[in-house]
Design a protein around this motif. Structure first.
Motif, mmCIF file in Angstrom:
data_model
loop_
_atom_site.group_PDB
_atom_site.id
_atom_site.type_symbol
_atom_site.label_atom_id
_atom_site.label_comp_id
_atom_site.label_asym_id
_atom_site.label_seq_id
_atom_site.Cartn_x
_atom_site.Cartn_y
_atom_site.Cartn_z
ATOM 1 N N PRO A 114 22.488 71.217 57.710
ATOM 2 C CA PRO A 114 22.539 71.479 59.153
ATOM 3 C C PRO A 114 23.911 72.017 59.528
ATOM 4 C CG PRO A 114 22.750 69.134 58.723
ATOM 5 C CD PRO A 114 22.453 69.776 57.402
ATOM 6 N N PHE A 115 23.934 72.864 60.547
ATOM 7 C CA PHE A 115 25.201 73.443 60.994
ATOM 8 C C PHE A 115 25.098 73.719 62.488
ATOM 9 C CE2 PHE A 115 28.219 76.876 61.807
ATOM 10 C CZ PHE A 115 29.341 76.422 61.130
ATOM 11 N N SER A 116 26.154 73.407 63.198
ATOM 12 C CA SER A 116 26.166 73.625 64.644
ATOM 13 C C SER A 116 27.494 74.222 65.063
ATOM 14 C CB SER A 116 25.941 72.300 65.380
ATOM 15 O OG SER A 116 25.967 72.496 66.779
ATOM 16 N N THR A 117 27.436 75.261 65.876
ATOM 17 C CA THR A 117 28.637 75.875 66.423
ATOM 18 C C THR A 117 28.251 76.622 67.686
ATOM 19 O OG1 THR A 117 30.593 77.211 65.853
ATOM 20 C CG2 THR A 117 28.439 78.074 65.191
ATOM 21 N N ASP A 118 29.208 77.188 68.370
ATOM 22 C CA ASP A 118 28.933 77.955 69.577
ATOM 23 C C ASP A 118 28.029 79.138 69.234
ATOM 24 O OD1 ASP A 118 28.916 79.201 72.008
ATOM 25 O OD2 ASP A 118 31.024 79.813 71.964
ATOM 26 N N GLY A 119 26.796 79.116 69.718
ATOM 27 C CA GLY A 119 25.855 80.204 69.470
ATOM 28 C C GLY A 119 24.825 79.923 68.403
ATOM 29 N N PHE A 120 24.947 78.796 67.679
ATOM 30 C CA PHE A 120 23.970 78.493 66.632
ATOM 31 C C PHE A 120 23.866 76.990 66.425
ATOM 32 C CE2 PHE A 120 22.819 77.419 62.291
ATOM 33 C CZ PHE A 120 21.663 78.155 62.110
ATOM 34 N N LYS A 121 22.632 76.531 66.215
ATOM 35 C CA LYS A 121 22.370 75.164 65.803
ATOM 36 C C LYS A 121 21.087 75.161 64.996
ATOM 37 C CE LYS A 121 21.829 70.400 67.420
ATOM 38 N NZ LYS A 121 21.782 69.484 68.601
ATOM 39 N N GLY A 122 21.174 74.725 63.743
ATOM 40 C CA GLY A 122 19.991 74.718 62.902
ATOM 41 C C GLY A 122 20.335 74.534 61.449
ATOM 42 N N LYS A 123 19.380 74.875 60.589
ATOM 43 C CA LYS A 123 19.541 74.735 59.154
ATOM 44 C C LYS A 123 20.164 75.995 58.558
ATOM 45 C CE LYS A 123 17.546 70.716 58.058
ATOM 46 N NZ LYS A 123 18.167 69.669 57.202
#
Length: 258
Positions: free
Chosen positions: A183-192
């Motif tokens: 999993p990865f989350s940052t400004d503009g993206f959250k998901g696998k």
């Protein structure tokens, strides 16, 4: 040490930005943080434009934090080329790199993946242990930026390929292998993400006795995580992990999207 730092900074350029061709003009900006053993050492900003299957990427990387206590480092890059069905193909790649008072410019022209011209200014002095480039090393190669962005196709085997990269001085192979998903989350993206292990193999264009390259070539701890950009229909890196003798370098997207 200067060449290795330059390679790490080019690795930051690798985590550039996702896009695909469109009849409309597309603009995209991404930002990254580079850290050594968790301590920030650099930041990167990339701006891309795509129109009528032609792309340009402009990037700025500057040292920050602890790195500035040792020496200031600045890098500017320009890449242009065409957007194909299965790959982005650069026609021109340029990198200006400054470390302290030392400056160097790398300028490469490509035709169908083959290097047709390559200049380094000023021309560096080569030690006796230097492993020179051969003509075959410059055929069917990728630049270190757009060569890491992959259009999403039905037959895409993202982590089952070897990438032949030429960065203007060194020819290297990056062999990818599957390492699951994270999993990865940052400004503009959250998901696998799709995680790939990376084996680094220097081929030519480097000092054969370089301990840092030899160390990395023996390591199996290098990873790249790719995230899907639905709007652009590509996979591009959002996280890179590079083990070094001096600690682990991480390159993390702090913004992934327009």
């Amino acid at each position: 040490m200067v060449q290795f730092r330059r390679w790490l900074f080019i690795s930051a350029l690798v985590t550039s930005l996702p896009f695909m061709a469109s009849a409309e003009e597309l603009r995209h900006e991404t930002q990254y943080r580079v850290a050594l053993a968790g301590i920030p050492i650099a930041r990167a900003d990339f701006k891309t434009e795509v129109k009528d299957k032609q792309f340009t990427i402009r990037g700025d990387i500057t040292s920050a934090g602890l790195a500035d206590l040792v020496t200031s480092i600045d890098a500017k890059t320009d890449v242009s080329g065409t957007v194909g069905d299965n790959r982005l193909q650069a026609t021109h790649y340029k990198l200006f790199y400054k470390s302290g008072k030392k400056e160097r410019t790398y300028d490469v022209a490509y035709t169908n993946g083959n290097v047709t011209s390559n200049t380094i200014t000023p021309e560096p002095k080569r030690p006796q242990s230097w492993i020179p480039l051969s003509d075959g090393d410059l055929h069917s190669v990728l630049d270190p930026i757009s060569g890491m962005i992959f259009p999403i196709t039905a037959n895409l085997n993202l982590c089952n390929q070897t990438l032949p990269v030429f960065d203007g001085e060194m020819r290297m192979d990056l062999k990818l292998s599957p390492k699951g998903s994270h999993p990865f989350s940052t400004d503009g993206f959250k998901g696998k993400t799709i995680a790939c292990g990376v084996r680094f193999t220097p081929k030519s264009g480097y000092k054969g006795t370089r301990k840092d390259y030899l160390y990395l070539a023996k390591s199996d701890g290098m990873e790249i995580w790719f995230a899907k950009a639905d709007a652009m229909n590509v996979y591009a890196p959002v996280y890179v992990r590079i083990p070094t003798q001096y600690g682990t370098v991480t390159i993390t997207a702090v913004k992934y999207g327009s």
